[in-house]
Write a protein that holds these residues in place. Structure first.
Motif, PDB file in Angstrom:
ATOM      1  N   ASP A  26       0.810  -1.218   0.000  1.00 39.40           N
ATOM      2  CA  ASP A  26       0.000   0.000   0.000  1.00 39.40           C
ATOM      3  C   ASP A  26       0.843   1.268   0.000  1.00 39.40           C
ATOM      4  O   ASP A  26       0.495   2.243  -0.682  1.00 39.40           O
ATOM      5  CB  ASP A  26      -0.937   0.002   1.219  1.00 39.40           C
ATOM      6  CG  ASP A  26      -2.095  -0.966   1.043  1.00 39.40           C
ATOM      7  OD1 ASP A  26      -2.298  -1.441  -0.098  1.00 39.40           O
ATOM      8  OD2 ASP A  26      -2.787  -1.250   2.037  1.00 39.40           O
ATOM      9  N   TYR A  27       1.948   1.289   0.742  1.00 44.96           N
ATOM     10  CA  TYR A  27       2.770   2.505   0.792  1.00 44.96           C
ATOM     11  C   TYR A  27       3.379   2.809  -0.574  1.00 44.96           C
ATOM     12  O   TYR A  27       3.335   3.937  -1.066  1.00 44.96           O
ATOM     13  CB  TYR A  27       3.873   2.363   1.838  1.00 44.96           C
ATOM     14  CG  TYR A  27       4.799   3.550   1.898  1.00 44.96           C
ATOM     15  CD1 TYR A  27       4.357   4.770   2.398  1.00 44.96           C
ATOM     16  CD2 TYR A  27       6.117   3.458   1.436  1.00 44.96           C
ATOM     17  CE1 TYR A  27       5.193   5.875   2.440  1.00 44.96           C
ATOM     18  CE2 TYR A  27       6.962   4.550   1.479  1.00 44.96           C
ATOM     19  CZ  TYR A  27       6.501   5.755   1.983  1.00 44.96           C
ATOM     20  OH  TYR A  27       7.334   6.851   2.014  1.00 44.96           O
ATOM     21  N   ALA A  28       3.938   1.785  -1.206  1.00 45.58           N
ATOM     22  CA  ALA A  28       4.504   1.979  -2.543  1.00 45.58           C
ATOM     23  C   ALA A  28       3.418   2.317  -3.551  1.00 45.58           C
ATOM     24  O   ALA A  28       3.638   3.106  -4.480  1.00 45.58           O
ATOM     25  CB  ALA A  28       5.259   0.728  -2.976  1.00 45.58           C
ATOM     26  N   LEU A  29       2.225   1.750  -3.350  1.00 46.09           N
ATOM     27  CA  LEU A  29       1.114   2.038  -4.248  1.00 46.09           C
ATOM     28  C   LEU A  29       0.678   3.497  -4.124  1.00 46.09           C
ATOM     29  O   LEU A  29       0.334   4.136  -5.131  1.00 46.09           O
ATOM     30  CB  LEU A  29      -0.054   1.109  -3.931  1.00 46.09           C
ATOM     31  CG  LEU A  29      -1.045   0.831  -5.065  1.00 46.09           C
ATOM     32  CD1 LEU A  29      -0.349   0.153  -6.222  1.00 46.09           C
ATOM     33  CD2 LEU A  29      -2.190  -0.039  -4.555  1.00 46.09           C
ATOM     34  N   TRP A 155      -8.070   0.958  -4.926  1.00 43.70           N
ATOM     35  CA  TRP A 155      -9.137   1.592  -5.697  1.00 43.70           C
ATOM     36  C   TRP A 155      -8.726   2.992  -6.151  1.00 43.70           C
ATOM     37  O   TRP A 155      -8.923   3.362  -7.321  1.00 43.70           O
ATOM     38  CB  TRP A 155     -10.408   1.640  -4.866  1.00 43.70           C
ATOM     39  CG  TRP A 155     -11.536   2.435  -5.463  1.00 43.70           C
ATOM     40  CD1 TRP A 155     -12.129   3.536  -4.945  1.00 43.70           C
ATOM     41  CD2 TRP A 155     -12.204   2.164  -6.703  1.00 43.70           C
ATOM     42  NE1 TRP A 155     -13.124   3.984  -5.772  1.00 43.70           N
ATOM     43  CE2 TRP A 155     -13.188   3.159  -6.860  1.00 43.70           C
ATOM     44  CE3 TRP A 155     -12.054   1.181  -7.683  1.00 43.70           C
ATOM     45  CZ2 TRP A 155     -14.034   3.200  -7.972  1.00 43.70           C
ATOM     46  CZ3 TRP A 155     -12.887   1.232  -8.799  1.00 43.70           C
ATOM     47  CH2 TRP A 155     -13.863   2.227  -8.925  1.00 43.70           C
ATOM     48  N   VAL A 156      -8.146   3.763  -5.242  1.00 47.43           N
ATOM     49  CA  VAL A 156      -7.699   5.120  -5.600  1.00 47.43           C
ATOM     50  C   VAL A 156      -6.613   5.062  -6.669  1.00 47.43           C
ATOM     51  O   VAL A 156      -6.590   5.871  -7.602  1.00 47.43           O
ATOM     52  CB  VAL A 156      -7.196   5.860  -4.346  1.00 47.43           C
ATOM     53  CG1 VAL A 156      -6.529   7.180  -4.719  1.00 47.43           C
ATOM     54  CG2 VAL A 156      -8.355   6.115  -3.385  1.00 47.43           C
ATOM     55  N   TYR A 157      -5.716   4.090  -6.555  1.00 53.18           N
ATOM     56  CA  TYR A 157      -4.648   3.945  -7.554  1.00 53.18           C
ATOM     57  C   TYR A 157      -5.230   3.650  -8.931  1.00 53.18           C
ATOM     58  O   TYR A 157      -4.822   4.258  -9.936  1.00 53.18           O
ATOM     59  CB  TYR A 157      -3.703   2.831  -7.124  1.00 53.18           C
ATOM     60  CG  TYR A 157      -2.704   2.434  -8.188  1.00 53.18           C
ATOM     61  CD1 TYR A 157      -1.623   3.246  -8.506  1.00 53.18           C
ATOM     62  CD2 TYR A 157      -2.857   1.233  -8.886  1.00 53.18           C
ATOM     63  CE1 TYR A 157      -0.712   2.871  -9.488  1.00 53.18           C
ATOM     64  CE2 TYR A 157      -1.953   0.859  -9.864  1.00 53.18           C
ATOM     65  CZ  TYR A 157      -0.886   1.677 -10.163  1.00 53.18           C
ATOM     66  OH  TYR A 157       0.006   1.314 -11.141  1.00 53.18           O
ATOM     67  N   LEU A 158      -6.185   2.729  -9.005  1.00 50.52           N
ATOM     68  CA  LEU A 158      -6.778   2.383 -10.292  1.00 50.52           C
ATOM     69  C   LEU A 158      -7.498   3.572 -10.915  1.00 50.52           C
ATOM     70  O   LEU A 158      -7.379   3.841 -12.117  1.00 50.52           O
ATOM     71  CB  LEU A 158      -7.741   1.209 -10.132  1.00 50.52           C
ATOM     72  CG  LEU A 158      -7.117  -0.181 -10.051  1.00 50.52           C
ATOM     73  CD1 LEU A 158      -8.186  -1.234  -9.797  1.00 50.52           C
ATOM     74  CD2 LEU A 158      -6.363  -0.508 -11.330  1.00 50.52           C
ATOM     75  N   VAL A 159      -8.270   4.280 -10.101  1.00 46.90           N
ATOM     76  CA  VAL A 159      -8.962   5.470 -10.612  1.00 46.90           C
ATOM     77  C   VAL A 159      -7.957   6.497 -11.129  1.00 46.90           C
ATOM     78  O   VAL A 159      -8.133   7.083 -12.205  1.00 46.90           O
ATOM     79  CB  VAL A 159      -9.843   6.094  -9.510  1.00 46.90           C
ATOM     80  CG1 VAL A 159     -10.383   7.455  -9.950  1.00 46.90           C
ATOM     81  CG2 VAL A 159     -11.005   5.165  -9.159  1.00 46.90           C
ATOM     82  N   THR A 160      -6.877   6.696 -10.389  1.00 44.32           N
ATOM     83  CA  THR A 160      -5.896   7.708 -10.764  1.00 44.32           C
ATOM     84  C   THR A 160      -5.167   7.349 -12.044  1.00 44.32           C
ATOM     85  O   THR A 160      -4.955   8.208 -12.913  1.00 44.32           O
ATOM     86  CB  THR A 160      -4.879   7.906  -9.622  1.00 44.32           C
ATOM     87  OG1 THR A 160      -5.572   8.234  -8.416  1.00 44.32           O
ATOM     88  CG2 THR A 160      -3.909   9.038  -9.951  1.00 44.32           C
ATOM     89  N   ILE A 161      -4.772   6.077 -12.201  1.00 42.89           N
ATOM     90  CA  ILE A 161      -4.038   5.733 -13.417  1.00 42.89           C
ATOM     91  C   ILE A 161      -4.955   5.751 -14.641  1.00 42.89           C
ATOM     92  O   ILE A 161      -4.505   6.069 -15.754  1.00 42.89           O
ATOM     93  CB  ILE A 161      -3.324   4.365 -13.302  1.00 42.89           C
ATOM     94  CG1 ILE A 161      -4.324   3.220 -13.133  1.00 42.89           C
ATOM     95  CG2 ILE A 161      -2.297   4.374 -12.199  1.00 42.89           C
ATOM     96  CD1 ILE A 161      -3.682   1.848 -13.276  1.00 42.89           C
ATOM     97  N   VAL A 162      -6.238   5.436 -14.456  1.00 44.75           N
ATOM     98  CA  VAL A 162      -7.177   5.536 -15.583  1.00 44.75           C
ATOM     99  C   VAL A 162      -7.281   6.991 -16.041  1.00 44.75           C
ATOM    100  O   VAL A 162      -7.213   7.296 -17.240  1.00 44.75           O
ATOM    101  CB  VAL A 162      -8.553   4.973 -15.196  1.00 44.75           C
ATOM    102  CG1 VAL A 162      -9.603   5.350 -16.236  1.00 44.75           C
ATOM    103  CG2 VAL A 162      -8.498   3.461 -15.050  1.00 44.75           C
ATOM    104  N   VAL A 163      -7.456   7.897 -15.074  1.00 50.61           N
ATOM    105  CA  VAL A 163      -7.560   9.328 -15.414  1.00 50.61           C
ATOM    106  C   VAL A 163      -6.244   9.823 -16.022  1.00 50.61           C
ATOM    107  O   VAL A 163      -6.242  10.517 -17.046  1.00 50.61           O
ATOM    108  CB  VAL A 163      -7.923  10.152 -14.167  1.00 50.61           C
ATOM    109  CG1 VAL A 163      -7.875  11.646 -14.469  1.00 50.61           C
ATOM    110  CG2 VAL A 163      -9.309   9.764 -13.660  1.00 50.61           C
TER     111      VAL A 163
END
Length: 339
Positions: A26-29, A155-163
């Protein structure tokens, strides 16, 4: 074949980034999420400075506008996090239009001073409306819950990389379109651009607004990552850091945003081990050194190196052959003599 290479490579990169969701702690993510949202902000700023030639030292203010828009809509109005992302981008875009119209009359140092004043004034202004902005303490925002068995960070990571991926492709296509050519021509020579029918003033306003909208979009995504906003988080150093990152990555390059985002995310982690003031010093030194010795940034340096490497073999192949069978004088016919 070449027209299929770029979409194939883009799809491969996105798949690799998505797979990291389930293979990184999670930290690296969260650090990778910071890189992705910083790419969005740097793409916006690079459109303004690198492609259109307008100087801004105040884009931290648009970052704050996007962040506070999301924070207030989630905490005050109870709106879902995802809905606030496009709204924050539109609010920042609208503010960009309002500020971009008078900015058309300003150039270079004058525009830099105006945007610098905005970066200094906005955090202080946010402190004077505690009922709305939380004042000095800021706003604590509940982070979104994970979906489909994903943790919040995943979830936040996936949303951010999609955007970020969508913005990256959009900006890359924009810079190759007629609008992108209009931006570049207005940057290089306003008189010539006007003579060719380019609406210079409108192009500058649209570029300023689009740059502000993308930076505000990054600010909105940052709230999903941190769950907190305060005026002190969006001070002058944020604006300076953004400028330093695009100078390092390469002005007028789309790929430079990724290099600048990696630098801006990981450099402070190592610099603060030396001193708390070290990140600011490093950024100052980076700006000076790159403007003096590498004005095109890392991407520009790599491109010029590749061109020089490709040019050397071609010269060797096209060099005229040297004849060693006879001397130069032997090739000149002797003048006939009459008896």
């Amino acid at each position: 074949m070449k027209r299929y290479q770029s979409p194939l490579l883009s799809t491969l990169v996105f798949v690799v980034l998505a797979v990291l969701t389930f293979n990184v702690q999670d930290y690296a993510l969260s650090q990778l999420t910071q890189v992705a949202l910083t790419v969005v902000a740097l793409l916006g700023l690079n459109l303004l400075i690198g492609y259109n030639g307008q100087t801004s030292l105040g884009h931290g203010a648009f970052y704050a506008i996007g962040a506070y828009t999301t924070a207030m809509l989630v905490s005050k109005a109870g709106m879902p996090h995802l809905w606030t992302i496009p709204i924050a981008a539109l609010v920042s875009f609208g503010v960009g239009i309002v500020l971009g119209i008078p900015a058309v009359r300003l150039r270079g140092f004058s525009l830099a001073l105006v945007t610098l004043a905005l970066a200094i004034a906005l955090p202080q202004l946010l402190k004077h409306f505690p009922e709305l902005t939380g004042g000095q303490l800021g706003i604590a925002v509940p982070r979104p819950d994970g979906v489909g068995g994903l943790t919040t960070d995943q979830w936040v990571y996936l949303v951010t990389i999609v955007v970020a991926f969508a913005v990256f492709l959009g900006v890359r296509n924009l810079t190759k379109s007629r609008t992108g050519l209009a931006m570049i021509s207005a940057r290089d020579n306003e008189a010539a651009a006007s003579a060719m029918g380019v609406p210079v003033a409108r192009t500058r306003v649209i570029t300023f607004a689009l740059s502000a909208g993308l930076t505000g979009l990054a600010g909105s995504l940052s709230v999903l990552l941190t769950g907190y906003v305060s005026p002190d988080s969006f001070g002058l150093f944020l604006s300076i850091n953004l400028v330093a990152a695009i100078v390092l990555g390469g002005l007028g390059t789309v790929g430079g945003a990724l290099i600048g985002a990696v630098y801006l995310t990981y450099m402070p982690l190592y610099a603060t081990t030396i001193s708390q003031a070290a990140p600011g010093i490093v950024n100052g030194v980076i700006i000076v050194l790159f403007m003096l010795f590498l004005p095109d940034g890392v991407v520009g340096f790599l491109r010029s190196s590749v061109r020089r490497f490709r040019r050397k073999p071609s010269r060797a192949r096209t060099a005229p052959p040297v004849s060693t069978s006879a001397s130069p004088r032997a090739a000149i016919p002797e003048k006939e003599t009459t008896p």
